[in-house]
Write a protein that holds these residues in place. Structure first.
Motif, PDB file in Angstrom:
ATOM      1  N   ILE A 147       0.737  -1.081   0.005  1.00  0.00           N
ATOM      2  CA  ILE A 147      -0.042   0.118   0.007  1.00  0.00           C
ATOM      3  C   ILE A 147       0.666   1.020  -0.057  1.00  0.00           C
ATOM      4  N   LEU A 148       1.846   1.272   0.874  1.00  0.00           N
ATOM      5  CA  LEU A 148       3.008   2.296   0.642  1.00  0.00           C
ATOM      6  C   LEU A 148       3.496   2.720  -0.747  1.00  0.00           C
ATOM      7  N   THR A 149       3.606   1.549  -1.286  1.00  0.00           N
ATOM      8  CA  THR A 149       4.221   1.636  -2.752  1.00  0.00           C
ATOM      9  C   THR A 149       3.398   2.411  -3.617  1.00  0.00           C
ATOM     10  N   ILE A 150       1.957   1.980  -3.497  1.00  0.00           N
ATOM     11  CA  ILE A 150       0.950   2.133  -4.546  1.00  0.00           C
ATOM     12  C   ILE A 150       0.572   3.837  -4.203  1.00  0.00           C
ATOM     13  N   THR A 151       0.605   4.169  -2.675  1.00  0.00           N
ATOM     14  CA  THR A 151       0.608   5.444  -2.418  1.00  0.00           C
ATOM     15  C   THR A 151       1.482   6.371  -2.912  1.00  0.00           C
ATOM     16  N   SER A 152       2.563   6.200  -3.112  1.00  0.00           N
ATOM     17  CA  SER A 152       3.762   6.946  -3.884  1.00  0.00           C
ATOM     18  C   SER A 152       3.171   7.404  -5.171  1.00  0.00           C
ATOM     19  N   PHE A 153       2.519   6.553  -5.823  1.00  0.00           N
ATOM     20  CA  PHE A 153       1.946   7.031  -7.108  1.00  0.00           C
ATOM     21  C   PHE A 153       0.748   7.786  -6.797  1.00  0.00           C
ATOM     22  N   ARG A 154      -0.231   7.293  -6.090  1.00  0.00           N
ATOM     23  CA  ARG A 154      -1.562   7.962  -5.957  1.00  0.00           C
ATOM     24  C   ARG A 154      -1.584   9.162  -5.381  1.00  0.00           C
ATOM     25  N   ALA A 155      -0.740   9.535  -4.510  1.00  0.00           N
ATOM     26  CA  ALA A 155      -0.806  10.982  -3.788  1.00  0.00           C
ATOM     27  C   ALA A 155      -0.423  11.980  -4.768  1.00  0.00           C
ATOM     28  N   GLN A 156       0.325  11.592  -5.900  1.00  0.00           N
ATOM     29  CA  GLN A 156       0.746  12.549  -6.938  1.00  0.00           C
ATOM     30  C   GLN A 156      -0.208  12.725  -8.261  1.00  0.00           C
ATOM     31  N   TYR A 157      -0.781  11.167  -8.385  1.00  0.00           N
ATOM     32  CA  TYR A 157      -1.725  11.369  -9.498  1.00  0.00           C
ATOM     33  C   TYR A 157      -2.932  11.639  -8.959  1.00  0.00           C
ATOM     34  N   ALA A 158      -3.362  12.071  -7.723  1.00  0.00           N
ATOM     35  CA  ALA A 158      -4.662  12.697  -7.275  1.00  0.00           C
ATOM     36  C   ALA A 158      -4.482  14.014  -7.956  1.00  0.00           C
ATOM     37  N   VAL A 159      -3.476  14.581  -7.860  1.00  0.00           N
ATOM     38  CA  VAL A 159      -3.339  16.041  -8.573  1.00  0.00           C
ATOM     39  C   VAL A 159      -3.783  16.017 -10.019  1.00  0.00           C
ATOM     40  N   ALA A 160      -3.442  15.183 -10.639  1.00  0.00           N
ATOM     41  CA  ALA A 160      -3.424  15.212 -12.116  1.00  0.00           C
ATOM     42  C   ALA A 160      -4.854  14.819 -12.501  1.00  0.00           C
ATOM     43  N   VAL A 161      -5.576  13.763 -11.784  1.00  0.00           N
ATOM     44  CA  VAL A 161      -6.932  13.679 -12.287  1.00  0.00           C
ATOM     45  C   VAL A 161      -7.856  14.794 -11.642  1.00  0.00           C
ATOM     46  N   THR A 162      -7.662  15.260 -10.334  1.00  0.00           N
ATOM     47  CA  THR A 162      -8.575  16.266  -9.701  1.00  0.00           C
ATOM     48  C   THR A 162      -8.448  17.669 -10.743  1.00  0.00           C
ATOM     49  N   MET A 177      -7.507  -0.421  -7.660  1.00  0.00           N
ATOM     50  CA  MET A 177      -8.341  -0.919  -6.343  1.00  0.00           C
ATOM     51  C   MET A 177      -8.323  -2.017  -6.134  1.00  0.00           C
ATOM     52  N   ALA A 178      -8.324  -2.895  -6.994  1.00  0.00           N
ATOM     53  CA  ALA A 178      -8.144  -4.504  -6.560  1.00  0.00           C
ATOM     54  C   ALA A 178      -7.015  -4.682  -5.691  1.00  0.00           C
ATOM     55  N   LEU A 179      -5.814  -4.149  -5.953  1.00  0.00           N
ATOM     56  CA  LEU A 179      -4.859  -4.053  -5.115  1.00  0.00           C
ATOM     57  C   LEU A 179      -4.848  -3.648  -3.717  1.00  0.00           C
ATOM     58  N   PHE A 180      -5.702  -2.696  -3.426  1.00  0.00           N
ATOM     59  CA  PHE A 180      -5.960  -2.201  -2.042  1.00  0.00           C
ATOM     60  C   PHE A 180      -7.221  -3.331  -1.396  1.00  0.00           C
ATOM     61  N   ALA A 181      -7.946  -3.695  -2.377  1.00  0.00           N
ATOM     62  CA  ALA A 181      -8.967  -4.737  -1.792  1.00  0.00           C
ATOM     63  C   ALA A 181      -8.333  -5.964  -1.271  1.00  0.00           C
ATOM     64  N   ASP A 182      -7.276  -6.569  -2.240  1.00  0.00           N
ATOM     65  CA  ASP A 182      -6.475  -7.633  -1.778  1.00  0.00           C
ATOM     66  C   ASP A 182      -5.855  -7.444  -0.466  1.00  0.00           C
ATOM     67  N   GLY A 218     -10.020   3.071   2.779  1.00  0.00           N
ATOM     68  CA  GLY A 218     -10.021   4.234   3.411  1.00  0.00           C
ATOM     69  C   GLY A 218      -8.655   4.923   3.395  1.00  0.00           C
ATOM     70  N   VAL A 219      -7.807   4.183   3.348  1.00  0.00           N
ATOM     71  CA  VAL A 219      -6.001   4.575   3.092  1.00  0.00           C
ATOM     72  C   VAL A 219      -6.050   5.153   1.952  1.00  0.00           C
ATOM     73  N   ARG A 220      -6.697   4.461   0.963  1.00  0.00           N
ATOM     74  CA  ARG A 220      -6.638   4.660  -0.569  1.00  0.00           C
ATOM     75  C   ARG A 220      -7.477   6.053  -0.879  1.00  0.00           C
ATOM     76  N   SER A 221      -8.574   6.316   0.029  1.00  0.00           N
ATOM     77  CA  SER A 221      -9.329   7.668  -0.244  1.00  0.00           C
ATOM     78  C   SER A 221      -8.575   8.764   0.602  1.00  0.00           C
ATOM     79  N   LEU A 222      -7.816   8.570   1.576  1.00  0.00           N
ATOM     80  CA  LEU A 222      -7.184   9.554   2.373  1.00  0.00           C
ATOM     81  C   LEU A 222      -6.150  10.095   1.559  1.00  0.00           C
ATOM     82  N   VAL A 223      -5.409   9.106   1.120  1.00  0.00           N
ATOM     83  CA  VAL A 223      -4.016   9.671   0.593  1.00  0.00           C
ATOM     84  C   VAL A 223      -4.493  10.447  -0.712  1.00  0.00           C
TER      85      VAL A 223
END
Length: 417
Positions: A201-216, A340-345, A357-362
Protein backbone atom coordinates in the motif's frame (compact mmCIF):
# COMPACT_ATOMS: atom_id res chain seq x y z
CA UNK A 1 -28.19 -15.87 -6.16
CA UNK A 2 -28.12 -13.96 -2.88
CA UNK A 3 -24.56 -12.79 -3.55
CA UNK A 4 -25.55 -11.65 -7.05
CA UNK A 5 -28.56 -9.75 -5.67
CA UNK A 6 -26.35 -8.03 -3.11
CA UNK A 7 -23.78 -7.05 -5.72
CA UNK A 8 -26.40 -5.56 -8.04
CA UNK A 9 -27.82 -3.49 -5.18
CA UNK A 10 -24.30 -2.25 -4.42
CA UNK A 11 -23.67 -1.52 -8.09
CA UNK A 12 -26.78 0.67 -8.03
CA UNK A 13 -25.41 2.43 -4.94
CA UNK A 14 -22.25 3.28 -6.86
CA UNK A 15 -24.50 4.42 -9.74
CA UNK A 16 -26.43 6.78 -7.48
CA UNK A 17 -23.34 8.24 -5.82
CA UNK A 18 -21.60 8.91 -9.12
CA UNK A 19 -24.79 10.29 -10.65
CA UNK A 20 -24.86 13.07 -8.07
CA UNK A 21 -21.15 13.89 -8.17
CA UNK A 22 -21.01 14.17 -11.96
CA UNK A 23 -24.23 16.15 -12.15
CA UNK A 24 -22.67 18.82 -9.92
CA UNK A 25 -19.44 18.72 -11.91
CA UNK A 26 -21.41 19.27 -15.11
CA UNK A 27 -23.21 22.26 -13.61
CA UNK A 28 -20.04 23.71 -12.06
CA UNK A 29 -19.34 26.15 -14.94
CA UNK A 30 -23.00 27.24 -14.78
CA UNK A 31 -22.63 28.02 -11.06
CA UNK A 32 -19.34 29.82 -11.77
CA UNK A 33 -21.02 32.02 -14.36
CA UNK A 34 -24.03 32.68 -12.09
CA UNK A 35 -22.20 33.31 -8.80
CA UNK A 36 -18.93 34.69 -10.25
CA UNK A 37 -16.41 33.40 -7.64
CA UNK A 38 -12.81 34.61 -7.91
CA UNK A 39 -9.41 33.19 -6.93
CA UNK A 40 -9.59 31.35 -3.60
CA UNK A 41 -13.38 31.08 -3.64
CA UNK A 42 -13.25 29.66 -7.17
CA UNK A 43 -10.91 26.95 -5.92
CA UNK A 44 -13.21 26.29 -2.95
CA UNK A 45 -16.03 25.40 -5.35
CA UNK A 46 -14.20 22.08 -5.82
CA UNK A 47 -12.22 22.00 -2.57
CA UNK A 48 -15.32 22.35 -0.35
CA UNK A 49 -16.27 18.85 -1.49
CA UNK A 50 -12.82 17.33 -1.06
CA UNK A 51 -12.14 18.92 2.34
CA UNK A 52 -15.32 17.36 3.68
CA UNK A 53 -14.37 14.03 2.15
CA UNK A 54 -10.91 14.17 3.72
CA UNK A 55 -12.33 14.78 7.18
CA UNK A 56 -14.82 11.93 6.84
CA UNK A 57 -12.58 9.12 5.58
CA UNK A 58 -10.98 7.90 8.83
CA UNK A 59 -14.13 7.80 11.00
CA UNK A 60 -16.14 6.14 8.23
CA UNK A 61 -13.37 3.56 7.69
CA UNK A 62 -13.25 2.74 11.40
CA UNK A 63 -17.02 2.53 11.80
CA UNK A 64 -17.33 0.46 8.61
CA UNK A 65 -14.90 -2.20 9.85
CA UNK A 66 -16.18 -2.12 13.43
CA UNK A 67 -19.95 -2.10 12.81
CA UNK A 68 -22.54 -2.95 10.15
CA UNK A 69 -21.46 -1.41 6.84
CA UNK A 70 -24.94 -1.78 5.38
CA UNK A 71 -26.68 0.40 7.98
CA UNK A 72 -24.07 3.16 7.73
CA UNK A 73 -24.29 3.03 3.94
CA UNK A 74 -28.06 3.50 4.05
CA UNK A 75 -27.56 6.54 6.30
CA UNK A 76 -25.08 8.04 3.84
CA UNK A 77 -27.48 7.64 0.94
CA UNK A 78 -30.30 9.25 2.97
CA UNK A 79 -28.00 12.21 3.71
CA UNK A 80 -27.24 12.51 -0.01
CA UNK A 81 -30.96 12.73 -0.78
CA UNK A 82 -31.32 15.52 1.79
CA UNK A 83 -28.34 17.43 0.36
CA UNK A 84 -29.76 17.41 -3.16
CA UNK A 85 -32.94 18.90 -1.74
CA UNK A 86 -30.85 21.83 -0.44
CA UNK A 87 -29.00 22.76 -3.65
CA UNK A 88 -31.95 24.65 -5.26
CA UNK A 89 -31.91 26.99 -2.23
CA UNK A 90 -28.29 28.11 -2.83
CA UNK A 91 -28.00 31.85 -3.56
CA UNK A 92 -24.34 32.81 -2.81
CA UNK A 93 -20.87 31.40 -3.45
CA UNK A 94 -20.28 30.45 0.20
CA UNK A 95 -23.68 28.77 0.45
CA UNK A 96 -22.66 26.67 -2.55
CA UNK A 97 -19.36 25.78 -0.85
CA UNK A 98 -21.20 24.74 2.35
CA UNK A 99 -23.76 22.51 0.64
CA UNK A 100 -21.02 21.06 -1.56
CA UNK A 101 -19.22 20.14 1.65
CA UNK A 102 -22.28 18.26 2.90
CA UNK A 103 -22.35 16.47 -0.45
CA UNK A 104 -18.73 15.46 0.22
CA UNK A 105 -19.67 13.82 3.55
CA UNK A 106 -22.53 11.86 1.97
CA UNK A 107 -20.42 10.89 -1.04
CA UNK A 108 -17.63 9.54 1.18
CA UNK A 109 -19.98 7.35 3.20
CA UNK A 110 -21.74 6.01 0.11
CA UNK A 111 -18.65 5.64 -2.03
CA UNK A 112 -16.27 4.16 0.55
CA UNK A 113 -18.64 1.66 2.14
CA UNK A 114 -20.31 0.70 -1.13
CA UNK A 115 -16.90 -0.10 -2.59
CA UNK A 116 -15.79 -1.89 0.59
CA UNK A 117 -18.81 -4.19 0.43
CA UNK A 118 -18.18 -4.90 -3.25
CA UNK A 119 -14.56 -5.79 -2.52
CA UNK A 120 -15.61 -7.93 0.44
CA UNK A 121 -18.18 -9.91 -1.55
CA UNK A 122 -15.96 -10.41 -4.62
CA UNK A 123 -14.15 -13.73 -5.05
CA UNK A 124 -10.37 -13.45 -4.70
CA UNK A 125 -9.72 -14.68 -8.24
CA UNK A 126 -12.27 -12.26 -9.75
CA UNK A 127 -11.73 -9.15 -7.65
CA UNK A 128 -10.44 -6.97 -10.47
CA UNK A 129 -13.30 -8.06 -12.72
CA UNK A 130 -15.95 -7.41 -10.05
CA UNK A 131 -14.52 -4.00 -9.16
CA UNK A 132 -14.23 -3.15 -12.85
CA UNK A 133 -17.91 -4.04 -13.32
CA UNK A 134 -18.81 -1.94 -10.30
CA UNK A 135 -16.89 0.97 -11.80
CA UNK A 136 -18.69 0.47 -15.11
CA UNK A 137 -21.98 1.16 -13.28
CA UNK A 138 -20.39 4.25 -11.78
CA UNK A 139 -19.40 5.51 -15.21
CA UNK A 140 -22.79 4.68 -16.68
CA UNK A 141 -24.21 6.97 -14.00
CA UNK A 142 -21.64 9.58 -14.86
CA UNK A 143 -22.79 9.54 -18.49
CA UNK A 144 -26.45 9.72 -17.44
CA UNK A 145 -25.69 12.40 -14.87
CA UNK A 146 -23.78 14.65 -17.26
CA UNK A 147 -26.25 14.33 -20.13
CA UNK A 148 -29.40 14.59 -18.01
CA UNK A 149 -28.00 17.51 -16.01
CA UNK A 150 -27.27 19.53 -19.12
CA UNK A 151 -30.56 18.71 -20.85
CA UNK A 152 -32.75 19.16 -17.77
CA UNK A 153 -31.09 22.44 -16.76
CA UNK A 154 -31.33 23.89 -20.27
CA UNK A 155 -35.08 23.18 -20.31
CA UNK A 156 -36.37 23.19 -16.73
CA UNK A 157 -33.72 24.72 -14.44
CA UNK A 158 -32.17 23.51 -11.19
CA UNK A 159 -35.34 22.14 -9.54
CA UNK A 160 -35.77 19.33 -12.07
CA UNK A 161 -32.09 18.35 -11.86
CA UNK A 162 -31.98 18.07 -8.09
CA UNK A 163 -35.42 16.49 -7.85
CA UNK A 164 -34.12 13.62 -10.01
CA UNK A 165 -31.03 13.24 -7.80
CA UNK A 166 -33.17 13.07 -4.67
CA UNK A 167 -35.26 10.24 -6.17
CA UNK A 168 -32.22 8.24 -7.33
CA UNK A 169 -30.43 8.42 -3.95
CA UNK A 170 -33.61 7.49 -2.08
CA UNK A 171 -34.11 4.47 -4.36
CA UNK A 172 -30.51 3.35 -3.75
CA UNK A 173 -30.98 3.57 0.02
CA UNK A 174 -34.11 1.43 -0.23
CA UNK A 175 -32.37 -1.16 -2.46
CA UNK A 176 -29.50 -1.58 -0.01
CA UNK A 177 -31.85 -1.91 2.95
CA UNK A 178 -33.99 -4.54 1.21
CA UNK A 179 -31.43 -6.63 -0.67
CA UNK A 180 -28.04 -6.39 1.07
CA UNK A 181 -27.60 -8.67 4.06
CA UNK A 182 -26.36 -7.15 7.34
CA UNK A 183 -22.56 -7.13 7.49
CA UNK A 184 -21.50 -9.47 10.28
CA UNK A 185 -17.74 -8.98 9.85
CA UNK A 186 -16.04 -7.00 12.59
CA UNK A 187 -12.42 -5.98 13.08
CA UNK A 188 -11.04 -5.26 16.51
CA UNK A 189 -8.55 -2.46 17.02
CA UNK A 190 -7.66 0.20 14.48
CA UNK A 191 -7.00 -1.59 11.19
CA UNK A 192 -6.48 1.72 9.40
CA UNK A 193 -3.12 2.31 11.13
CA UNK A 194 -1.82 -1.18 10.32
CA UNK A 195 -2.82 -1.01 6.67
CA UNK A 196 -1.36 2.49 6.26
CA UNK A 197 2.07 0.91 6.95
CA UNK A 198 1.51 -2.06 4.62
CA UNK A 199 4.46 -2.24 2.22
CA UNK A 200 2.47 -2.71 -0.97
CA UNK A 201 0.00 0.00 0.00
CA UNK A 202 2.88 2.40 0.72
CA UNK A 203 4.26 1.66 -2.74
CA UNK A 204 1.00 2.35 -4.55
CA UNK A 205 0.39 5.49 -2.50
CA UNK A 206 3.71 6.90 -3.76
CA UNK A 207 1.97 7.03 -7.12
CA UNK A 208 -1.55 7.79 -5.96
CA UNK A 209 -0.74 10.88 -3.90
CA UNK A 210 0.69 12.63 -6.96
CA UNK A 211 -1.78 11.19 -9.43
CA UNK A 212 -4.59 12.74 -7.36
CA UNK A 213 -3.38 16.17 -8.44
CA UNK A 214 -3.47 15.14 -12.09
CA UNK A 215 -6.95 13.63 -12.09
CA UNK A 216 -8.51 16.33 -9.90
CA UNK A 217 -7.19 19.13 -12.08
CA UNK A 218 -8.04 17.50 -15.39
CA UNK A 219 -11.51 16.21 -14.46
CA UNK A 220 -12.46 19.50 -12.82
CA UNK A 221 -11.06 21.81 -15.48
CA UNK A 222 -12.13 20.00 -18.64
CA UNK A 223 -15.77 21.12 -18.14
CA UNK A 224 -14.58 24.53 -16.95
CA UNK A 225 -12.35 24.82 -20.04
CA UNK A 226 -15.29 23.86 -22.23
CA UNK A 227 -17.95 25.93 -20.51
CA UNK A 228 -16.68 29.25 -19.18
CA UNK A 229 -16.49 32.36 -21.32
CA UNK A 230 -13.53 32.86 -23.67
CA UNK A 231 -12.62 36.04 -21.76
CA UNK A 232 -11.86 33.84 -18.75
CA UNK A 233 -9.72 31.39 -20.73
CA UNK A 234 -12.36 28.85 -21.73
CA UNK A 235 -14.12 27.90 -24.95
CA UNK A 236 -17.45 29.49 -23.97
CA UNK A 237 -19.78 26.63 -24.89
CA UNK A 238 -22.30 27.82 -22.29
CA UNK A 239 -23.03 30.72 -24.62
CA UNK A 240 -24.39 28.30 -27.23
CA UNK A 241 -28.07 27.42 -27.63
CA UNK A 242 -27.71 24.23 -25.59
CA UNK A 243 -24.40 25.04 -23.95
CA UNK A 244 -24.77 22.95 -20.80
CA UNK A 245 -25.61 19.94 -22.96
CA UNK A 246 -22.47 20.53 -25.06
CA UNK A 247 -20.35 20.48 -21.89
CA UNK A 248 -22.16 17.29 -20.86
CA UNK A 249 -21.22 15.60 -24.15
CA UNK A 250 -17.56 16.42 -23.52
CA UNK A 251 -17.75 14.91 -20.04
CA UNK A 252 -19.71 11.85 -21.20
CA UNK A 253 -16.99 10.87 -23.67
CA UNK A 254 -14.53 10.10 -20.85
CA UNK A 255 -17.12 8.21 -18.84
CA UNK A 256 -18.29 6.16 -21.83
CA UNK A 257 -14.87 4.80 -22.76
CA UNK A 258 -14.06 4.16 -19.10
CA UNK A 259 -17.33 2.27 -18.64
CA UNK A 260 -16.74 0.04 -21.67
CA UNK A 261 -13.14 -0.79 -20.85
CA UNK A 262 -13.06 -1.33 -17.07
CA UNK A 263 -14.59 -4.82 -16.81
CA UNK A 264 -12.09 -6.04 -19.42
CA UNK A 265 -9.03 -4.26 -18.02
CA UNK A 266 -10.02 -5.43 -14.54
CA UNK A 267 -10.08 -9.03 -15.73
CA UNK A 268 -6.63 -8.56 -17.30
CA UNK A 269 -5.26 -7.36 -13.96
CA UNK A 270 -6.64 -10.54 -12.34
CA UNK A 271 -4.68 -12.60 -14.88
CA UNK A 272 -1.43 -10.68 -15.28
CA UNK A 273 -0.93 -8.69 -12.08
CA UNK A 274 -1.67 -5.14 -10.99
CA UNK A 275 1.49 -3.00 -11.17
CA UNK A 276 2.05 -2.78 -14.92
CA UNK A 277 -1.53 -1.59 -15.46
CA UNK A 278 -1.08 1.20 -12.91
CA UNK A 279 2.17 2.26 -14.62
CA UNK A 280 0.86 2.27 -18.20
CA UNK A 281 -2.45 3.92 -17.28
CA UNK A 282 -0.76 6.76 -15.40
CA UNK A 283 1.70 7.40 -18.21
CA UNK A 284 -1.05 7.54 -20.83
CA UNK A 285 -3.20 9.84 -18.69
CA UNK A 286 -0.42 12.40 -18.37
CA UNK A 287 0.30 12.35 -22.10
CA UNK A 288 -3.34 12.98 -23.05
CA UNK A 289 -3.83 15.68 -20.39
CA UNK A 290 -0.87 17.56 -21.83
CA UNK A 291 -2.65 17.82 -25.19
CA UNK A 292 -5.96 19.30 -23.94
CA UNK A 293 -4.99 23.02 -24.23
CA UNK A 294 -4.02 22.46 -27.85
CA UNK A 295 -7.50 21.39 -28.97
CA UNK A 296 -8.34 24.82 -30.52
CA UNK A 297 -5.16 24.66 -32.62
CA UNK A 298 -5.86 21.05 -33.61
CA UNK A 299 -9.43 21.88 -34.62
CA UNK A 300 -8.28 24.87 -36.68
CA UNK A 301 -5.49 22.88 -38.36
CA UNK A 302 -7.94 20.14 -39.35
CA UNK A 303 -10.54 22.63 -40.58
CA UNK A 304 -13.22 21.26 -38.27
CA UNK A 305 -16.63 23.00 -38.08
CA UNK A 306 -17.39 25.67 -35.48
CA UNK A 307 -21.17 25.24 -35.53
CA UNK A 308 -23.22 22.09 -34.95
CA UNK A 309 -26.88 21.10 -35.27
CA UNK A 310 -28.79 21.35 -31.96
CA UNK A 311 -25.87 23.07 -30.17
CA UNK A 312 -25.39 26.11 -32.38
CA UNK A 313 -22.05 27.92 -32.48
CA UNK A 314 -19.30 26.19 -30.46
CA UNK A 315 -15.73 26.11 -31.81
CA UNK A 316 -13.41 24.01 -33.93
CA UNK A 317 -12.03 22.59 -30.67
CA UNK A 318 -15.26 20.72 -29.86
CA UNK A 319 -14.53 17.40 -31.61
CA UNK A 320 -10.83 17.28 -30.56
CA UNK A 321 -11.84 17.94 -26.94
CA UNK A 322 -14.44 15.16 -27.05
CA UNK A 323 -11.85 12.79 -28.55
CA UNK A 324 -9.16 13.64 -26.00
CA UNK A 325 -11.56 13.27 -23.10
CA UNK A 326 -12.52 9.84 -24.47
CA UNK A 327 -8.81 8.91 -24.51
CA UNK A 328 -8.52 10.07 -20.89
CA UNK A 329 -11.22 7.53 -20.08
CA UNK A 330 -9.28 4.76 -21.81
CA UNK A 331 -6.09 5.71 -19.95
CA UNK A 332 -7.80 5.74 -16.57
CA UNK A 333 -9.57 2.43 -17.24
CA UNK A 334 -6.16 0.78 -17.53
CA UNK A 335 -5.12 2.00 -14.08
CA UNK A 336 -8.21 2.14 -11.89
CA UNK A 337 -9.47 -1.47 -11.47
CA UNK A 338 -5.90 -2.74 -10.97
CA UNK A 339 -5.22 -0.10 -8.31
CA UNK A 340 -8.51 -0.68 -6.50
CA UNK A 341 -8.15 -4.46 -6.59
CA UNK A 342 -4.70 -4.14 -5.02
CA UNK A 343 -6.16 -2.25 -2.06
CA UNK A 344 -8.93 -4.83 -1.74
CA UNK A 345 -6.37 -7.66 -1.87
CA UNK A 346 -4.38 -6.13 0.98
CA UNK A 347 -7.45 -5.37 3.12
CA UNK A 348 -9.19 -8.71 2.68
CA UNK A 349 -9.67 -10.31 6.08
CA UNK A 350 -8.02 -7.50 8.02
CA UNK A 351 -10.22 -4.49 7.30
CA UNK A 352 -11.33 -3.83 3.72
CA UNK A 353 -13.06 -0.55 4.63
CA UNK A 354 -9.85 0.71 6.21
CA UNK A 355 -7.83 -0.38 3.18
CA UNK A 356 -10.08 1.64 0.91
CA UNK A 357 -10.04 4.38 3.53
CA UNK A 358 -6.24 4.62 3.21
CA UNK A 359 -6.72 4.74 -0.56
CA UNK A 360 -9.22 7.55 -0.23
CA UNK A 361 -7.26 9.53 2.35
CA UNK A 362 -4.06 9.48 0.32
CA UNK A 363 -6.04 11.03 -2.52
CA UNK A 364 -7.30 13.94 -0.40
CA UNK A 365 -4.27 16.26 -0.06
CA UNK A 366 -3.87 16.43 -3.82
CA UNK A 367 -7.58 16.74 -4.45
CA UNK A 368 -7.86 19.54 -1.86
CA UNK A 369 -4.82 21.55 -2.95
CA UNK A 370 -5.12 20.98 -6.70
CA UNK A 371 -8.32 23.05 -7.22
CA UNK A 372 -6.80 25.92 -5.23
CA UNK A 373 -3.72 25.78 -7.45
CA UNK A 374 -5.99 25.50 -10.48
CA UNK A 375 -7.97 28.56 -9.44
CA UNK A 376 -4.75 30.56 -8.96
CA UNK A 377 -3.28 29.40 -12.29
CA UNK A 378 -6.53 30.17 -14.15
CA UNK A 379 -6.63 33.69 -12.74
CA UNK A 380 -2.92 34.55 -12.90
CA UNK A 381 -1.18 32.41 -15.54
CA UNK A 382 -3.81 31.07 -17.91
CA UNK A 383 -6.05 28.01 -17.93
CA UNK A 384 -3.65 25.96 -20.06
CA UNK A 385 -1.22 25.81 -17.12
CA UNK A 386 -3.77 23.81 -15.14
CA UNK A 387 -3.41 20.97 -17.66
CA UNK A 388 0.38 21.27 -17.76
CA UNK A 389 0.49 20.86 -13.98
CA UNK A 390 -1.91 17.91 -14.18
CA UNK A 391 0.25 16.14 -16.77
CA UNK A 392 3.44 16.78 -14.78
CA UNK A 393 1.85 15.31 -11.64
CA UNK A 394 0.91 12.11 -13.49
CA UNK A 395 4.43 11.74 -14.84
CA UNK A 396 6.12 12.27 -11.45
CA UNK A 397 3.72 9.78 -9.85
CA UNK A 398 4.57 7.15 -12.46
CA UNK A 399 8.29 7.83 -12.01
CA UNK A 400 8.08 7.39 -8.21
CA UNK A 401 6.08 4.16 -8.54
CA UNK A 402 8.47 2.68 -11.09
CA UNK A 403 11.49 3.79 -9.08
CA UNK A 404 10.32 2.12 -5.86
CA UNK A 405 9.42 -1.15 -7.60
CA UNK A 406 12.75 -1.18 -9.45
CA UNK A 407 14.66 -0.50 -6.23
CA UNK A 408 12.90 -3.35 -4.41
CA UNK A 409 12.57 -5.93 -7.18
CA UNK A 410 15.03 -4.97 -9.93
CA UNK A 411 14.18 -4.06 -13.53
CA UNK A 412 11.39 -6.63 -13.58
CA UNK A 413 9.62 -4.95 -10.66
CA UNK A 414 6.49 -4.16 -12.62
CA UNK A 415 5.89 -7.88 -13.11
CA UNK A 416 6.15 -8.73 -9.41
CA UNK A 417 2.56 -7.83 -8.42
Amino acid sequence: MTESRELYALYFTRFANSFGIVTLLTLLPTYIDLLDPQGFVLGMFATGLTLAQAGTVIPVSYLGDRFDKRSILVGGLALAALVYGLFPLVATSWEFVFVRGLQGVAATVAGLLGLALVGQLARDSERGTTIGTSNAWRFAAAIGGSLSAGALYDRFGFDAVFGLLLVVCSAAALAVWLWVDPDETSTDGFAFADLAMNRRILTITSFRAQYAVAVTLVRTWVPIFAGVAAAKGGLGYNAAINGATAVAVVLAAEKFTNMLAQPYTGSLSDRFGRARFVFVGGLCYGAVALAVPFTPAVGAALGLPESYPFFGSLSAAFLPLVALNALLGVADSIREPASMALFADEGSGSGVASSFGVRSLVWRPGSVLAPLAGGWLTTNAGMEWVFYLGAASAFTGVAAFFGILTYRHGWGGLAEW
